[in-house]
Scaffold this motif. Structure first.
Motif, PDB file in Angstrom:
ATOM      1  N   ARG A  64       0.820  -1.300  -0.068  1.00 30.76           N
ATOM      2  CA  ARG A  64      -0.046  -0.038  -0.123  1.00 30.76           C
ATOM      3  C   ARG A  64       0.782   1.255   0.224  1.00 30.76           C
ATOM      4  NH1 ARG A  64      -5.511  -1.214   1.838  1.00 30.76           N
ATOM      5  NH2 ARG A  64      -5.640   1.205   2.352  1.00 30.76           N
ATOM      6  N   ARG A  65       1.954   1.205  -0.540  1.00 27.09           N
ATOM      7  CA  ARG A  65       2.963   2.353  -0.452  1.00 27.09           C
ATOM      8  C   ARG A  65       2.852   2.958  -1.745  1.00 27.09           C
ATOM      9  NH1 ARG A  65       8.290   0.482   2.627  1.00 27.09           N
ATOM     10  NH2 ARG A  65       8.319   2.759   3.428  1.00 27.09           N
ATOM     11  N   TRP A  66       3.131   4.224  -2.032  1.00 26.40           N
ATOM     12  CA  TRP A  66       3.414   5.003  -3.254  1.00 26.40           C
ATOM     13  C   TRP A  66       4.613   5.187  -3.616  1.00 26.40           C
ATOM     14  CZ3 TRP A  66      -0.496   6.805  -6.117  1.00 26.40           C
ATOM     15  CH2 TRP A  66      -1.622   6.930  -5.782  1.00 26.40           C
ATOM     16  N   PHE A  67       5.030   5.006  -4.859  1.00 27.29           N
ATOM     17  CA  PHE A  67       6.222   5.240  -5.428  1.00 27.29           C
ATOM     18  C   PHE A  67       6.084   5.819  -6.911  1.00 27.29           C
ATOM     19  CE2 PHE A  67       4.820   1.007  -6.727  1.00 27.29           C
ATOM     20  CZ  PHE A  67       5.257   0.881  -7.987  1.00 27.29           C
ATOM     21  N   THR A  68       7.363   6.510  -7.274  1.00 26.99           N
ATOM     22  CA  THR A  68       7.392   6.973  -8.522  1.00 26.99           C
ATOM     23  C   THR A  68       8.257   5.741  -9.507  1.00 26.99           C
ATOM     24  OG1 THR A  68       7.572   9.158  -7.831  1.00 26.99           O
ATOM     25  CG2 THR A  68       8.568   8.899 -10.131  1.00 26.99           C
ATOM     26  N   ALA A  69       7.573   5.751 -10.640  1.00 25.28           N
ATOM     27  CA  ALA A  69       8.281   4.769 -11.693  1.00 25.28           C
ATOM     28  C   ALA A  69       8.230   5.614 -13.091  1.00 25.28           C
ATOM     29  CB  ALA A  69       7.118   3.517 -11.904  1.00 25.28           C
ATOM     30  N   VAL A  70       9.000   5.188 -14.016  1.00 23.32           N
ATOM     31  CA  VAL A  70       9.368   5.616 -15.098  1.00 23.32           C
ATOM     32  C   VAL A  70       8.652   4.624 -16.288  1.00 23.32           C
ATOM     33  CG1 VAL A  70      10.938   6.682 -17.059  1.00 23.32           C
ATOM     34  CG2 VAL A  70      11.282   7.196 -14.541  1.00 23.32           C
ATOM     35  N   ARG A  71       7.694   5.057 -16.606  1.00 24.94           N
ATOM     36  CA  ARG A  71       7.033   4.237 -17.692  1.00 24.94           C
ATOM     37  C   ARG A  71       7.105   4.724 -19.292  1.00 24.94           C
ATOM     38  NH1 ARG A  71       1.884   3.793 -20.063  1.00 24.94           N
ATOM     39  NH2 ARG A  71       1.256   5.469 -18.993  1.00 24.94           N
ATOM     40  N   ASP A  72       7.396   4.096 -20.199  1.00 22.83           N
ATOM     41  CA  ASP A  72       7.363   4.477 -21.769  1.00 22.83           C
ATOM     42  C   ASP A  72       5.758   4.515 -22.146  1.00 22.83           C
ATOM     43  OD1 ASP A  72       7.465   4.437 -24.559  1.00 22.83           O
ATOM     44  OD2 ASP A  72       9.659   4.327 -24.293  1.00 22.83           O
ATOM     45  N   THR A  73       5.482   5.803 -22.533  1.00 22.42           N
ATOM     46  CA  THR A  73       3.943   5.647 -22.831  1.00 22.42           C
ATOM     47  C   THR A  73       3.707   5.054 -24.338  1.00 22.42           C
ATOM     48  OG1 THR A  73       4.303   7.827 -23.739  1.00 22.42           O
ATOM     49  CG2 THR A  73       3.409   7.821 -21.493  1.00 22.42           C
ATOM     50  N   ALA A  74       4.882   5.055 -24.873  1.00 21.83           N
ATOM     51  CA  ALA A  74       4.676   4.305 -26.273  1.00 21.83           C
ATOM     52  C   ALA A  74       4.379   2.686 -26.355  1.00 21.83           C
ATOM     53  CB  ALA A  74       5.911   4.734 -27.311  1.00 21.83           C
ATOM     54  N   THR A  75       5.278   2.334 -25.419  1.00 17.95           N
ATOM     55  CA  THR A  75       5.378   0.734 -25.451  1.00 17.95           C
ATOM     56  C   THR A  75       4.795   0.122 -24.015  1.00 17.95           C
ATOM     57  OG1 THR A  75       7.432   0.816 -24.147  1.00 17.95           O
ATOM     58  CG2 THR A  75       7.654   0.844 -26.394  1.00 17.95           C
ATOM     59  N   TYR A  76       4.480   1.264 -23.203  1.00 14.18           N
ATOM     60  CA  TYR A  76       3.926   0.571 -21.713  1.00 14.18           C
ATOM     61  C   TYR A  76       4.857  -0.024 -20.831  1.00 14.18           C
ATOM     62  CZ  TYR A  76       0.076  -0.093 -18.175  1.00 14.18           C
ATOM     63  OH  TYR A  76      -0.413  -0.033 -17.134  1.00 14.18           O
ATOM     64  N   ARG A  77       6.035  -0.111 -21.289  1.00 10.38           N
ATOM     65  CA  ARG A  77       6.978  -0.768 -20.336  1.00 10.38           C
ATOM     66  C   ARG A  77       7.575   0.117 -19.384  1.00 10.38           C
ATOM     67  NH1 ARG A  77       9.872  -4.295 -25.212  1.00 10.38           N
ATOM     68  NH2 ARG A  77       8.127  -5.759 -25.149  1.00 10.38           N
ATOM     69  N   PHE A  78       8.003  -0.440 -18.204  1.00  4.95           N
ATOM     70  CA  PHE A  78       8.496   0.167 -17.000  1.00  4.95           C
ATOM     71  C   PHE A  78      10.064   0.078 -17.231  1.00  4.95           C
ATOM     72  CE2 PHE A  78       4.249  -0.364 -15.856  1.00  4.95           C
ATOM     73  CZ  PHE A  78       4.113   0.685 -14.927  1.00  4.95           C
ATOM     74  N   GLU A  79      10.767   1.217 -16.956  1.00  9.08           N
ATOM     75  CA  GLU A  79      12.136   1.386 -17.133  1.00  9.08           C
ATOM     76  C   GLU A  79      12.498   0.702 -15.646  1.00  9.08           C
ATOM     77  OE1 GLU A  79      13.493   4.869 -18.058  1.00  9.08           O
ATOM     78  OE2 GLU A  79      12.675   5.032 -20.207  1.00  9.08           O
ATOM     79  N   LYS A  80      13.879   0.280 -15.608  1.00  3.41           N
ATOM     80  CA  LYS A  80      14.336  -0.150 -14.270  1.00  3.41           C
ATOM     81  C   LYS A  80      15.290   0.648 -13.599  1.00  3.41           C
ATOM     82  CE  LYS A  80      13.048  -4.751 -14.920  1.00  3.41           C
ATOM     83  NZ  LYS A  80      12.643  -5.466 -13.897  1.00  3.41           N
TER      84      LYS A  80
END
Length: 80
Positions: A64-80
């Motif tokens: 139930r924690r919030w975090f910031t992630a980087v997602r590519d909006t063209a591919t929907y893939r999350f960056e590591k």
């Protein structure tokens, strides 16, 4: 099913998470002074780039924690 990497719980299925919007959007300093147009701009207008975007995510079915992630909006893939 896509896996999202929770910083605390590790990789989990995307159904465990909820999207919280674009990251880094500051709340207005004097909200009572905003016009209707300025409120609409704050609430509804967000960046929509084709490519990487910083987003807020909640691991609602896990820690139930919030975090910031980087997602590519063209591919929907999350960056590591």
């Amino acid at each position: 099913m896509q896996l999202i990497d929770c910083p605390w719980c590790g990789p989990r299925e995307e159904v465990e998470f909820h999207y919280g919007g674009q990251a880094g959007v500051a709340y207005p300093a004097a909200p009572a002074e905003l016009s209707d147009e300025e409120w609409a701009r704050f609430v509804f207008h967000r960046a929509n780039p084709k490519g990487p975007l910083h987003e807020r995510w909640s691991h609602s079915a896990g820690c139930r924690r919030w975090f910031t992630a980087v997602r590519d909006t063209a591919t929907y893939r999350f960056e590591k």
